[in-house]
Design a protein around this motif. Structure first.
Motif, PDB file in Angstrom:
ATOM      1  N   ARG A   1       0.831  -1.207   0.000  1.00 38.54           N
ATOM      2  CA  ARG A   1       0.000   0.000   0.000  1.00 38.54           C
ATOM      3  C   ARG A   1       0.866   1.258   0.000  1.00 38.54           C
ATOM      4  NH1 ARG A   1      -5.296  -0.378   1.278  1.00 38.54           N
ATOM      5  NH2 ARG A   1      -5.239   1.595   2.395  1.00 38.54           N
ATOM      6  N   GLU A   2       1.996   1.181   0.681  1.00 34.65           N
ATOM      7  CA  GLU A   2       2.930   2.320   0.703  1.00 34.65           C
ATOM      8  C   GLU A   2       3.435   2.613  -0.705  1.00 34.65           C
ATOM      9  OE1 GLU A   2       7.529   2.523   1.960  1.00 34.65           O
ATOM     10  OE2 GLU A   2       6.181   2.022   3.619  1.00 34.65           O
TER      11      GLU A   2
ATOM     12  N   TYR B   1       0.181   0.293 -12.620  1.00 34.12           N
ATOM     13  CA  TYR B   1      -0.638   0.051 -11.440  1.00 34.12           C
ATOM     14  C   TYR B   1      -2.133   0.191 -11.735  1.00 34.12           C
ATOM     15  CZ  TYR B   1       3.433   0.519  -8.258  1.00 34.12           C
ATOM     16  OH  TYR B   1       4.624   0.361  -7.583  1.00 34.12           O
TER      17      TYR B   1
ATOM     18  N   ASN C   1      -5.705   1.219 -11.174  1.00 36.03           N
ATOM     19  CA  ASN C   1      -6.264   1.566  -9.856  1.00 36.03           C
ATOM     20  C   ASN C   1      -6.225   0.388  -8.885  1.00 36.03           C
ATOM     21  OD1 ASN C   1      -8.338  -0.111 -10.635  1.00 36.03           O
ATOM     22  ND2 ASN C   1      -9.966   1.432 -10.529  1.00 36.03           N
TER      23      ASN C   1
ATOM     24  N   THR D   1       1.939   1.750  -3.618  1.00 35.20           N
ATOM     25  CA  THR D   1       0.908   1.990  -4.620  1.00 35.20           C
ATOM     26  C   THR D   1      -0.027   3.139  -4.276  1.00 35.20           C
ATOM     27  OG1 THR D   1      -0.528   0.341  -3.557  1.00 35.20           O
ATOM     28  CG2 THR D   1       0.913  -0.424  -5.326  1.00 35.20           C
ATOM     29  N   GLY D   2       0.108   3.698  -3.104  1.00 29.53           N
ATOM     30  CA  GLY D   2      -0.731   4.841  -2.745  1.00 29.53           C
ATOM     31  C   GLY D   2      -2.189   4.470  -2.590  1.00 29.53           C
ATOM     32  N   ASP D   3      -3.037   5.037  -3.439  1.00 29.51           N
ATOM     33  CA  ASP D   3      -4.472   4.834  -3.308  1.00 29.51           C
ATOM     34  C   ASP D   3      -4.986   3.601  -4.039  1.00 29.51           C
ATOM     35  OD1 ASP D   3      -4.705   7.149  -1.780  1.00 29.51           O
ATOM     36  OD2 ASP D   3      -5.018   8.423  -3.545  1.00 29.51           O
TER      37      ASP D   3
ATOM     38  N   PRO E   1       5.538   1.049 -12.046  1.00 33.28           N
ATOM     39  CA  PRO E   1       4.455   1.819 -11.419  1.00 33.28           C
ATOM     40  C   PRO E   1       3.459   2.379 -12.425  1.00 33.28           C
ATOM     41  CG  PRO E   1       6.548   2.997 -11.313  1.00 33.28           C
ATOM     42  CD  PRO E   1       6.864   1.618 -11.756  1.00 33.28           C
TER      43      PRO E   1
END
Length: 379
Positions: free
Chosen positions: A24-25, A215, A217, A27-29, A212
């Motif tokens: 999660r860190e 990714y 969503n 990939t963010g949201d 990245p």
């Protein structure tokens, strides 16, 4: 609950939570789908699913519908996805248990629609498309008809198209980006057909650290959730991951032997000096590969590295404990592999010696090995 097990795989739920947090860190949201197929990569699907959800996973995925149904039977109520189906699969239980069905061709789509009619409930699906792996997923010439029919069935209220996904071949940057372009085309075609996917996922474990831009969503990960590296030349610690499994056993016999003693079948090992041999009750029936015979593998006993000697049997192997012989007794713990940051052998050592990948070793660990959830953070 079994007691007195001689073969135990300790599964650190804290490590799994941390690994999902690491994902999660990065990939963010993005949504995070954690794959627990093949018994949670040998770790225990229920253990991993619960820890992954606690760590922030959006969805849990399996290959087979049977695997997903087993998770429901265990009380896992998180969103589930499965995508590998035989031609005689019955999709009714998937609909009844609110499991997303990965659809790869028209015949599957029609079977799902028929199951929805028979239950009177809407089925939820995610389209799986082949963007270059040449494996599971709808081929490019099927996309138009498949998406059009999916949109039609959605308008009829029989299905809900939740997502679209594909799988990278991990064949290098050029191939990955070409697959990304193909995937973009599939997404555009699905939207043009009248469906708006909520979950769009292509990147898996390797792409998590290298692509990245792929990714979208959602990311769908396997081995990194278990704390193992998907990238050659990079270990877990370098990627900020913690291996979740520690494979343990114990010494069940000790014997002092003179120099010249042959060890196990065929005497392919002869003791050069007088030493002490320890018997460990794990064999190839438990996933201890015979390919490690004479390969230089070792285990940890009393904090020291001790070599595996002689041929590995179905139920047991032998360790030369040397000078430890006078300091250990029956029941002494043995660690076959675990987190190298704690001084244990890494599973990567076995994989390198066998010229294979750690995935194969993990899923080969047999049913006699007790999977035990441990929370090292709490401890």
């Amino acid at each position: 609950m079994r007691t007195g097990s001689m073969r135990v795989a300790d599964i650190s739920v804290g490590a799994i939570r941390k690994n999902v947090g690491r994902i999660r860190e990065l990939t963010g949201d993005a949504n995070v789908i954690v794959v627990v197929k093949a018994g949670g990569y040998g770790h225990g699907a229920e253990i991993v699913a619960r820890a992954a959800v606690a760590g922030g996973a959006t969805m849990i995925a399996t290959a087979d519908l049977e695997e997903a149904l087993q998770l429901r039977e265990c009380g896992i109520d998180a969103p589930l996805l499965c995508w590998l189906h035989g031609p005689r699969v019955d999709f009714v239980p998937a609909i009844e248990q609110s499991i997303d069905v990965g659809i790869s061709h028209l015949r599957q789509l029609e079977a799902l629609a028929q199951a929805a009619r028979s239950t009177g409930r809407r089925a939820t699906l995610q389209f799986k498309v082949d963007t270059g792996l040449s494996r599971n997923g709808a081929s490019r010439d099927e996309w138009d008809a498949l998406f059009a029919r999916g949109a039609e069935l959605e308008r009829e209220g029989l299905v809900s198209v939740r997502g679209i996904f594909s799988h990278l071949a991990n064949a290098g940057e050029e191939a990955d980006l070409a697959q990304g372009a193909n995937f973009d085309e599939a997404i555009a075609m699905l939207r043009a057909a009248g469906c708006e996917p909520e979950l769009i996922h292509l990147a898996a474990s390797a792409a998590l650290f290298t692509r990245p831009e792929l990714y979208y969503n959602t990311v769908r990960v396997g081995v990194v959730a278990y704390g193992l590296s998907p990238i050659a030349g990079k270990n877990s610690a370098q990627l900020g991951l913690t291996p979740a499994m520690t494979l343990r056993s114990e010494v069940v016999a000790l014997r002092g032997v003179p120099a010249g003693t042959g060890v196990s079948y065929g005497f392919n090992h002869i003791c050069e000096v007088a030493t002490t041999l320890a018997l460990v009750p794990v064999g190839y029936a438990d996933g201890m590969p015979r390919a490690l015979n004479g390969a230089g593998a070792w285990v940890t006993i009393a904090g020291e590295a001790c070599p595996i000697v002689g041929r590995i049997g179905m139920d047991q192997f032998i360790v030369d404990v040397g000078r430890l012989g006078g300091r250990i007794d029956l029941g002494e713990p043995v660690v076959l592999f675990g987190n190298p940051e704690r001084g244990f052998p890494s599973i990567d050592i076995w994989a390198a010696l066998m010229r294979t990948i750690h995935y194969e070793i993990l899923v080969g660990i047999g049913p006699r090995v007790l999977r035990r959830a441990v929370d090292e953070d709490a401890a």
